[in-house]
Design an enzyme around this catalytic site. Structure first.
Site, PDB file in Angstrom:
ATOM      1  N   GLY A  13       0.816  -1.220   0.000  1.00 47.13           N
ATOM      2  CA  GLY A  13       0.000   0.000   0.000  1.00 47.13           C
ATOM      3  C   GLY A  13       0.848   1.267   0.000  1.00 47.13           C
ATOM      4  O   GLY A  13       0.607   2.174  -0.807  1.00 47.13           O
ATOM      5  N   VAL A  86      -4.712  -5.063   2.467  1.00 44.10           N
ATOM      6  CA  VAL A  86      -4.532  -5.514   3.862  1.00 44.10           C
ATOM      7  C   VAL A  86      -3.909  -6.913   3.872  1.00 44.10           C
ATOM      8  O   VAL A  86      -3.772  -7.556   2.827  1.00 44.10           O
ATOM      9  CB  VAL A  86      -5.887  -5.521   4.605  1.00 44.10           C
ATOM     10  CG1 VAL A  86      -6.482  -4.122   4.643  1.00 44.10           C
ATOM     11  CG2 VAL A  86      -6.869  -6.488   3.949  1.00 44.10           C
ATOM     12  N   LYS A 216      -2.010 -13.867 -10.419  1.00 41.24           N
ATOM     13  CA  LYS A 216      -1.099 -13.461  -9.343  1.00 41.24           C
ATOM     14  C   LYS A 216      -0.562 -14.701  -8.611  1.00 41.24           C
ATOM     15  O   LYS A 216       0.641 -14.832  -8.389  1.00 41.24           O
ATOM     16  CB  LYS A 216      -1.839 -12.528  -8.370  1.00 41.24           C
ATOM     17  CG  LYS A 216      -1.054 -12.163  -7.136  1.00 41.24           C
ATOM     18  CD  LYS A 216       0.232 -11.409  -7.440  1.00 41.24           C
ATOM     19  CE  LYS A 216       1.146 -11.366  -6.254  1.00 41.24           C
ATOM     20  NZ  LYS A 216       2.441 -10.763  -6.514  1.00 41.24           N
ATOM     21  N   LEU A 217      -1.460 -15.615  -8.258  1.00 43.43           N
ATOM     22  CA  LEU A 217      -1.004 -16.834  -7.571  1.00 43.43           C
ATOM     23  C   LEU A 217      -0.096 -17.638  -8.496  1.00 43.43           C
ATOM     24  O   LEU A 217       0.935 -18.180  -8.069  1.00 43.43           O
ATOM     25  CB  LEU A 217      -2.205 -17.695  -7.143  1.00 43.43           C
ATOM     26  CG  LEU A 217      -3.153 -17.086  -6.120  1.00 43.43           C
ATOM     27  CD1 LEU A 217      -4.275 -18.070  -5.782  1.00 43.43           C
ATOM     28  CD2 LEU A 217      -2.422 -16.703  -4.834  1.00 43.43           C
ATOM     29  N   CYS A 272       5.274 -13.853   0.727  1.00 40.17           N
ATOM     30  CA  CYS A 272       4.229 -14.315  -0.193  1.00 40.17           C
ATOM     31  C   CYS A 272       4.413 -15.680  -0.852  1.00 40.17           C
ATOM     32  O   CYS A 272       3.427 -16.379  -1.054  1.00 40.17           O
ATOM     33  CB  CYS A 272       4.011 -13.256  -1.260  1.00 40.17           C
ATOM     34  SG  CYS A 272       3.303 -11.771  -0.541  1.00 40.17           S
TER      35      CYS A 272
END
Ligand code: NAD
Ligand code: UGA
Length: 481
Positions: A13, A86, A216-217, A272
């Site tokens: 963010g 978030v 994205k994954l 991630c």
């Protein structure tokens, strides 16, 4: 004036919104968070994250068209576009524990958006989420909407830490997924117009929602899979006398394979890769695809194997015990140029050595003592929650750990050195001086292939470097996990 609000002032963010503010001076950008210390830090001279180039971008826009605030509701209410960035941690309890994404923070953000909104909004998924999350979010918003229209977009972020600003300035691509309805397409265009301020339009890819979420994954899974592939090769190199750097170079010159992301290491870390692959595995299982799930699970298994193998190398070469021995840990961050320690392989290696009763002296130029002690005390997956909600258990191993502010201090009187992060300064240490200040035999275990093995062996060190031909000392010593 278009107003953007981003919920979540974290590693994604903060930098992402700072770059949007810099590149789009006519857009007002507010970054909001429930963590007061984090927002105070964004408003101070000591930003909450270390990222090359970030200070400069923030200084140029803060107070002009970039604002950091804890007044979440006010800024969400005023915004035309709301990004949600978030935490999306791995669930630790209940259905899907240890694999599925915990969407608690996402859900509470969505409910709050529905509660406070008085005008139509585009809501953008910036966090990495499971496929079909947009559907769940849409339901929360539409069932609580009071006549207001919400359009959901998926706009996953591909920046890497340490190069975040460069990645944001010149992204390989920006991905925007939306519904194939007139409202969905209108929202896609509105967000594309924001990025088009600095990203060439042919690099802005527009897809349907589910493709964007899954891409994205998939991207993280493919990247992590390359590292596990080269790390698997590194074990074979050690067994056969091949050199993993030479193998990586040889295969990387094939233009179909390419040279990037082929550095063997003690294992990948970061917030991630593991989380997103576990999430992918869970989605495959839920969709009745166990073979696909098992394929991706193997990427994590090889990563765990690599970290175990490293610890075993250390212990077996030091006469099968490190009990009471001082081991210097150089680097704790999960990669260089960041102070981030989330899922850093250093945690597992340190825990493994502590389990064998080693005394650790840890140095990292960007990580605080408090952070290191917290990381070594925290349970798996507990780190991925807002700071004030993380469990605070004082480390039980505190008497075995010291954290110092200088590499030479860490090394003094040590039996061995483990290099855990590829900080440039570890390449350029005065290794003759280091050797003179250590117990003998002096060992170096290089988890990042940064040292000049030949030179160190000439000084007198016994050197282990991932995937390189083994030191005579290490031959016939067991390293398998
Ligand atoms: P982070 O933990 O640094 O930041 C998340 C922030 O959200 C925290 O500051 C937290 O206090 C805040 N927050 C949580 N719930 C909130 C709420 N209801 N209202 C307001 N603030 C709230 O996490 P991050 O690294 O920025 O990652 C965010 C997301 O982006 C994750 O889904 C992650 O997978 C994804 N992502 C991360 C990276 C990366 O490099 N770190 C890159 C791409 C994508
Ligand atoms: C990664 C991806 O590169 C980003 O595209 C993505 O947006 C991000 O995850 C995310 O979703 O969070 P990041 O984790 O910040 O970015 O850093 P990477 O450069 O990918 O490194 C990850 C880990 O792999 C590090 O521990 C690094 O040391 C290790 N690595 C990387 C290797 O061991 N070998 C390599 O060749 C490359």
């Amino acid at each position: 004036m278009v107003k953007i609000c981003c919920i979540g002032a974290g590693y994604v963010g903060g930098p992402t919104m700072a770059v949007i503010a810099l590149k789009c001076p006519e857009i007002e950008v507010a970054v909001v968070d429930i963590s007061t210390p984090r927002i105070s830090a964004w408003n101070s001279d000591h930003l909450p994250i270390y990222e090359p180039g970030l200070d400069d971008v923030v200084k140029q826009c803060r107070g002009k068209n970039l604002f950091f605030s804890t007044d979440v509701e006010k800024h969400v209410a005023e915004a035309d576009i709301v990004f949600v960035s978030v935490n999306t941690p791995t669930k630790t309890q209940g259905l899907g524990a240890g694999k599925a994404a915990d969407l608690t923070y996402w859900e509470s953000a969505a409910r709050m958006i529905a509660d406070v909104s008085k005008s139509d909004k585009i809501v953008v998924e910036k966090s990495t989420v499971p496929v079909k999350t947009a559907e769940a979010i849409e339901r929360i918003l539409t069932h609580n909407r009071k006549g207001i229209n919400f359009t959901i977009l998926s706009n996953p972020e591909f920046l890497a830490e340490g190069t975040a600003i460069a990645d944001l300035f010149k992204p390989d691509r920006v991905l925007i997924g939306g519904r194939e309805t007139p409202e969905g397409q209108k929202a896609i265009h509105a967000l594309r117009d924001v990025y088009a301020h600095w990203v060439p339009v042919d690099r802005i890819l527009c897809t349907n929602l589910w493709s964007a979420e899954l891409s994205k994954l998939a991207a993280n899974a493919f990247l992590a899979q390359r590292i596990s592939s080269v790390n698997a090769m590194s074990a074979l190199c050690e067994a056969t006398g091949a050199d993993v750097s030479q193998v990586s170079h040889s295969i990387g010159t094939d233009s179909r394979i390419g040279p990037k992301f082929l550095n063997a290491s003690v294992g990948f870390g970061g917030s991630c890769f593991q989380k997103d692959i576990l999430n992918l595995v869970y989605i495959c299982e839920c969709n009745g695809l166990p073979e696909v799930a098992n394929y991706w699970k193997q990427v994590i298994k090889v990563n765990d194997y690599q970290k175990n193998r490293f610890v075993n190398r250390v212990v077996s070469s030091m006469f099968n015990t490190v009990s009471g021995k001082k081991i210097a840990i150089l680097g704790f961050a999960f990669k260089k140029d960041t102070g981030d320690t989330r899922e850093t392989p250093a945690i597992d290696v340190c825990k493994g050595l502590l389990g064998d009763k080693a005394k650790l002296s840890i140095y990292d130029p960007q990580v605080s003592e408090d952070q290191i002690l917290r990381d070594l005390a925290m349970k798996k997956f507990d780190w991925d929650h807002p700071a004030h909600l993380q469990p605070l258990s004082p480390t039980s191993n505190k008497q075995q750990i010291s954290v110092v502010w200088d590499a030479y201090e860490a090394i003094k009187d040590a039996h061995g050195i483990c290099i855990m992060t590829e900080w440039d300064e570890f390449k350029n240490l005065d290794y003759k001086k280091v050797y003179d200040n250590m117990q003998k035999p002096a060992f170096v275990f290089d988890g990042r292939n940064v040292v000049d093995v030949k030179k160190l062996r000439e000084i007198g060190f016994i050197v282990y470097s991932i995937g390189k031909p083994l030191d005579a000392w290490l031959k016939d010593m067991p390293a398998v996990a």
